[in-house]
Design a protein around this motif. Structure first.
Motif, PDB file in Angstrom:
ATOM      1  N   GLN A  83     -17.474  73.264 -64.963  1.00 26.17           N
ATOM      2  CA  GLN A  83     -17.987  74.334 -64.116  1.00 26.17           C
ATOM      3  C   GLN A  83     -17.652  75.711 -64.697  1.00 26.17           C
ATOM      4  O   GLN A  83     -18.496  76.623 -64.698  1.00 26.17           O
ATOM      5  CB  GLN A  83     -17.420  74.195 -62.712  1.00 26.17           C
ATOM      6  CG  GLN A  83     -17.905  72.950 -61.977  1.00 26.17           C
ATOM      7  CD  GLN A  83     -17.143  72.690 -60.703  1.00 26.17           C
ATOM      8  OE1 GLN A  83     -16.127  73.334 -60.455  1.00 26.17           O
ATOM      9  NE2 GLN A  83     -17.614  71.753 -59.910  1.00 26.17           N
ATOM     10  N   GLN A 100     -20.225  78.729 -66.031  1.00 23.00           N
ATOM     11  CA  GLN A 100     -20.193  80.099 -65.541  1.00 23.00           C
ATOM     12  C   GLN A 100     -19.992  81.087 -66.684  1.00 23.00           C
ATOM     13  O   GLN A 100     -20.620  82.153 -66.720  1.00 23.00           O
ATOM     14  CB  GLN A 100     -19.098  80.248 -64.500  1.00 23.00           C
ATOM     15  CG  GLN A 100     -19.352  79.450 -63.227  1.00 23.00           C
ATOM     16  CD  GLN A 100     -18.204  79.565 -62.243  1.00 23.00           C
ATOM     17  OE1 GLN A 100     -17.239  80.278 -62.495  1.00 23.00           O
ATOM     18  NE2 GLN A 100     -18.314  78.857 -61.136  1.00 23.00           N
ATOM     19  N   ALA A 153     -23.180  81.476 -68.555  1.00 25.11           N
ATOM     20  CA  ALA A 153     -24.125  82.330 -67.834  1.00 25.11           C
ATOM     21  C   ALA A 153     -23.761  83.799 -67.996  1.00 25.11           C
ATOM     22  O   ALA A 153     -24.635  84.665 -68.136  1.00 25.11           O
ATOM     23  CB  ALA A 153     -24.147  81.944 -66.358  1.00 25.11           C
ATOM     24  N   SER A 179     -22.352  88.218 -60.696  1.00 31.28           N
ATOM     25  CA  SER A 179     -22.154  87.000 -59.900  1.00 31.28           C
ATOM     26  C   SER A 179     -20.702  86.606 -59.844  1.00 31.28           C
ATOM     27  O   SER A 179     -20.341  85.711 -59.096  1.00 31.28           O
ATOM     28  CB  SER A 179     -22.966  85.851 -60.489  1.00 31.28           C
ATOM     29  OG  SER A 179     -22.516  85.572 -61.804  1.00 31.28           O
ATOM     30  N   VAL A 180     -19.833  87.217 -60.657  1.00 36.32           N
ATOM     31  CA  VAL A 180     -18.423  86.876 -60.613  1.00 36.32           C
ATOM     32  C   VAL A 180     -17.832  87.210 -59.261  1.00 36.32           C
ATOM     33  O   VAL A 180     -17.019  86.482 -58.710  1.00 36.32           O
ATOM     34  CB  VAL A 180     -17.664  87.608 -61.737  1.00 36.32           C
ATOM     35  CG1 VAL A 180     -16.194  87.333 -61.667  1.00 36.32           C
ATOM     36  CG2 VAL A 180     -18.244  87.216 -63.079  1.00 36.32           C
ATOM     37  N   PRO A 202     -20.015  81.245 -53.919  1.00 43.36           N
ATOM     38  CA  PRO A 202     -21.099  80.303 -54.194  1.00 43.36           C
ATOM     39  C   PRO A 202     -22.118  80.301 -53.073  1.00 43.36           C
ATOM     40  O   PRO A 202     -21.797  80.288 -51.902  1.00 43.36           O
ATOM     41  CB  PRO A 202     -20.361  78.957 -54.283  1.00 43.36           C
ATOM     42  CG  PRO A 202     -18.950  79.311 -54.594  1.00 43.36           C
ATOM     43  CD  PRO A 202     -18.709  80.632 -53.936  1.00 43.36           C
ATOM     44  N   ALA A 237     -11.993  81.122 -58.725  1.00 43.10           N
ATOM     45  CA  ALA A 237     -13.047  81.167 -59.751  1.00 43.10           C
ATOM     46  C   ALA A 237     -13.140  82.553 -60.377  1.00 43.10           C
ATOM     47  O   ALA A 237     -13.295  82.696 -61.587  1.00 43.10           O
ATOM     48  CB  ALA A 237     -14.379  80.766 -59.141  1.00 43.10           C
ATOM     49  N   ARG A 238     -13.037  83.613 -59.516  1.00 41.31           N
ATOM     50  CA  ARG A 238     -13.097  84.988 -60.056  1.00 41.31           C
ATOM     51  C   ARG A 238     -11.911  85.268 -60.967  1.00 41.31           C
ATOM     52  O   ARG A 238     -12.055  85.899 -62.003  1.00 41.31           O
ATOM     53  CB  ARG A 238     -13.146  85.979 -58.896  1.00 41.31           C
ATOM     54  CG  ARG A 238     -14.472  85.962 -58.142  1.00 41.31           C
ATOM     55  CD  ARG A 238     -14.622  87.192 -57.281  1.00 41.31           C
ATOM     56  NE  ARG A 238     -13.663  87.221 -56.198  1.00 41.31           N
ATOM     57  CZ  ARG A 238     -13.885  86.702 -54.996  1.00 41.31           C
ATOM     58  NH1 ARG A 238     -15.041  86.122 -54.741  1.00 41.31           N
ATOM     59  NH2 ARG A 238     -12.970  86.750 -54.038  1.00 41.31           N
ATOM     60  N   LEU A 248     -12.467  83.468 -64.313  1.00 41.63           N
ATOM     61  CA  LEU A 248     -13.489  84.139 -65.106  1.00 41.63           C
ATOM     62  C   LEU A 248     -12.980  85.475 -65.649  1.00 41.63           C
ATOM     63  O   LEU A 248     -13.267  85.861 -66.780  1.00 41.63           O
ATOM     64  CB  LEU A 248     -14.746  84.353 -64.268  1.00 41.63           C
ATOM     65  CG  LEU A 248     -15.546  83.069 -63.970  1.00 41.63           C
ATOM     66  CD1 LEU A 248     -16.671  83.378 -63.018  1.00 41.63           C
ATOM     67  CD2 LEU A 248     -16.085  82.493 -65.256  1.00 41.63           C
TER      68      LEU A 248
END
Length: 614
Positions: free
Chosen positions: A359, A363, A366, A375-376, A380, A458-459, A462
């Motif tokens: 996943q 990301q 992308a 989108s960061v 979702p 997730a942020r 990233l």
């Protein structure tokens, strides 16, 4: 007249009406037309694919009075009697309940009797259920029946039929029906029977049938009787989507609703496994002919949402859960535990880590493709806002600063990400900004629970990835460092005086205690004879050539021990001198070293089997 189920009303009455088995019907029709039919056939395949219906049509064709190209007319007395079940030319026997030797003996005793038609046909369903004695009793008659007798054996498990029976028959394998053929057949039945069923009902019947014509028509009968699709029929798709979203509460709630609707936990698990398997086959590019066009599109969409790693992990864990259900006091527990593990993104198993890596890679890909940095900061399910067209380095730096600020804002005492002030002689305007430096000693912000916690994690991941990318792109590539030498020493220590006396004193004080036992035993045969502080070299002598290669093998370890003692790189040279005295290092004691002592005779030690004791 009493109501007749759809699969009985629309049973095939000739070879042309049999769906999806053209390889069987064409061979039988040609054999009947040319008079080359066999005395015994074996029909095998999944349930509801037309084995018994084909056997009845074959019986019609063998006794039809107006046969046309191997196809029965359906209008003569023989065809009408067989269709109504009153013909003496057709005998059906359920081998599952009539599987004993006496049952087969009674059948054999009637085989020789004549019948009104040309051919007497015996249909034995579920022939694999016959006992060993019944199979042996049938063999001789099956091999050489009377000329007017034809046997048709049907089974869903051909591997259980003994080879002696299979070798006496012509074996035809029936396949599951393609979804497109079943779709057309269902629409014909709905129109002919005058049923009021919508598209959702047709899709439900096709999904429940799974390529079986009888199962599909039975499901269609249920939809017509219930007035719509039964509640909870899409539980497999619902659970698969909840697993893909990582929504643990949604999985448990879906299971509870399905159980309240009357579905058993095992049926829920099997339905979910079937849904995931179709998605997995779709992701691998395998044909899904038994599904309808809409079902194939749904499987492809689900495969794109979950990914191969998630699907494989889900199939494995749900398969284990189905096995555990057999012994579990409550079948819901293994199912719910497996679904919870699948829907949690912070699992510590290897498959879960691979899923998270997959996943994150998607990301990052992308983001690196451009226009997806915004989108960061979104959770979702929200629509990302396109980023303005700027240089890739500036975009990455801006995304890093934004993501890091949103991640660390809730941490008490966290150090903010502020760029280092540019020193004198900074690059001109328009060049990529310097990478953002993080303080590695800053406390980590607490991870929130629920969906917001996953989004923040997730942020953060990233942001850290982009931070490393920006640092790598702007910082100069360091020159490759030279490989470390085995005689490297700490630059912070000052070198110690090195002479022959200090070398002998170091050996007597336990210098070799830090090396391996193998090196200690082998180098016990060497004696120091010279030491040069100018060239940082030492010379050791051994009594003969036997010891020379053995000491050379462990020379690097001895040099390392000398480096640690004298804080300088010292090179050892080993020579052979038969008259040189032999130095033996005594075992270490707590008493201080008293200087060189007399050397006892060398002990004869065979160190071939001495290992490195750590």
């Amino acid at each position: 007249m009493a109501y007749q189920s759809l699969y009985r009303r629309y049973r095939s009455q000739n070879f042309a009406e049999i769906k999806g088995q053209s390889h069987v019907t064409k061979a039988l029709q040609t054999a009947v037309a040319e008079g080359r039919h066999s005395h015994a056939y074996l029909f095998s395949g999944p349930r509801g694919t037309g084995k018994t219906s084909t056997a009845r049509v074959l019986a019609k064709a063998l006794n039809c009075e107006n046969l046309t190209d191997g196809e029965p007319c359906g209008e003569c007395k023989s065809c009408i009697d067989i269709q109504s079940g009153t013909s003496f030319d057709l005998h059906e026997l359920d081998a599952a309940s009539n599987n004993k030797v006496d049952d087969i003996r009674e059948l054999i005793s009637k085989v020789a009797l004549g019948s009104p038609g040309r051919t007497k046909v015996y249909i034995l369903d579920e022939v694999h259920m016959l006992t060993s004695g019944a199979e042996n009793a049938l063999l001789k008659t099956l091999e050489e029946p009377p000329e007017h007798v034809v046997f048709v054996l049907a089974t869903t498990e051909p591997h259980k039929v003994v080879s002696t029976i299979r070798s006496r028959t012509q074996h035809f394998e029936f396949n599951l029906l393609p979804g497109d053929d079943l779709d057309q057949h269902l629409r014909y039945v709905i129109a002919d029977a005058g049923l009021d069923i919508d598209e959702a009902g047709i899709e439900y019947a096709l999904r429940q049938g799974g390529g079986s014509a009888r199962d599909t028509l039975s499901a269609l009968d249920l939809v017509a009787a219930a007035g719509g699709v039964p509640k909870g029929s899409d539980i497999g798709v619902e659970l698969a989507l909840a697993i893909g979203d990582g929504d643990a509460p949604a999985t448990i709630a879906a299971v509870e609703r399905a159980i309240e609707a009357g579905r058993e936990p095992r049926i829920i698990g099997e339905t979910t496994v079937e849904t995931l398997r179709n998605a997995f086959l779709s992701s691998m590019g395998a044909p899904l002919n038994q599904l309808s066009e809409n079902a194939r599109s749904a499987s492809a969409e689900l495969a794109g949402k979950l990914g191969p790693a998630t699907i494989t992990r889900s199939l494995e864990m749900l398969g284990h859960a189905l096995v555990e259900m057999r012994q579990a006091p409550d079948q819901r527990v293994p199912l719910e535990v497996a679904l919870l593990r699948l829907s949690r993104r912070d699992g510590n198993d290897t498959a879960g880590l691979l899923q998270r890596i997959e996943q994150l890679e998607a990301q990052v890909a992308a983001l690196s493709s451009g226009g997806a940095c915004a989108s960061v900061a979104t959770s979702p399910g929200t629509t990302p806002t396109p980023a303005p067209a700027t240089s890739s380095a500036a975009t990455s730096s801006a995304a890093t600063s934004s993501a890091a600020t949103s991640t660390e804002a809730g941490s008490e005492g966290a150090v903010s990400d502020t760029p280092t002030p540019a020193p004198a002689g900074s690059p001109p305007a328009g060049s990529p900004p310097p990478p953002v430096r993080r303080n590695s000693t800053a406390p980590t912000a607490p991870v929130p629970a629920g969906a917001s916690g996953r989004a923040d994690r997730a942020r953060a991941n990233l942001a850290e990835t982009l931070d490393e990318s920006a640092r790598a792109s702007t910082s100069p590539t360091p020159a490759p460092s030279a490989p470390a030498s085995p005689t490297a020493f700490a630059a912070t220590e000052s070198p110690k005086p090195f002479s022959l006396d200090s070398l002998v004193a170091a050996l007597d004080s336990g210098l070799l205690d830090s090396v391996s036992q193998r090196a200690r035993v082998r180098f016990a045969a060497a004696s120091p004879v010279a030491a040069d502080e100018t060239s940082d070299s030492a010379t050791f002598s051994v009594p003969n050539n036997y010891y020379l290669p053995r000491c050379e093998d462990v020379r690097s370890e001895i040099e390392g021990a000398l480096v640690e003692r004298f804080a300088r790189p010292i090179t050892i040279t080993i020579i052979v001198d038969a008259n040189a005295p032999k130095a033996v290092t005594p075992p270490p004691t707590d008493a201080p070293a008293a200087g060189p002592t007399s050397t006892p005779p060398e002990p004869e030690i065979d160190d071939e089997d001495v290992g490195d004791i750590t």
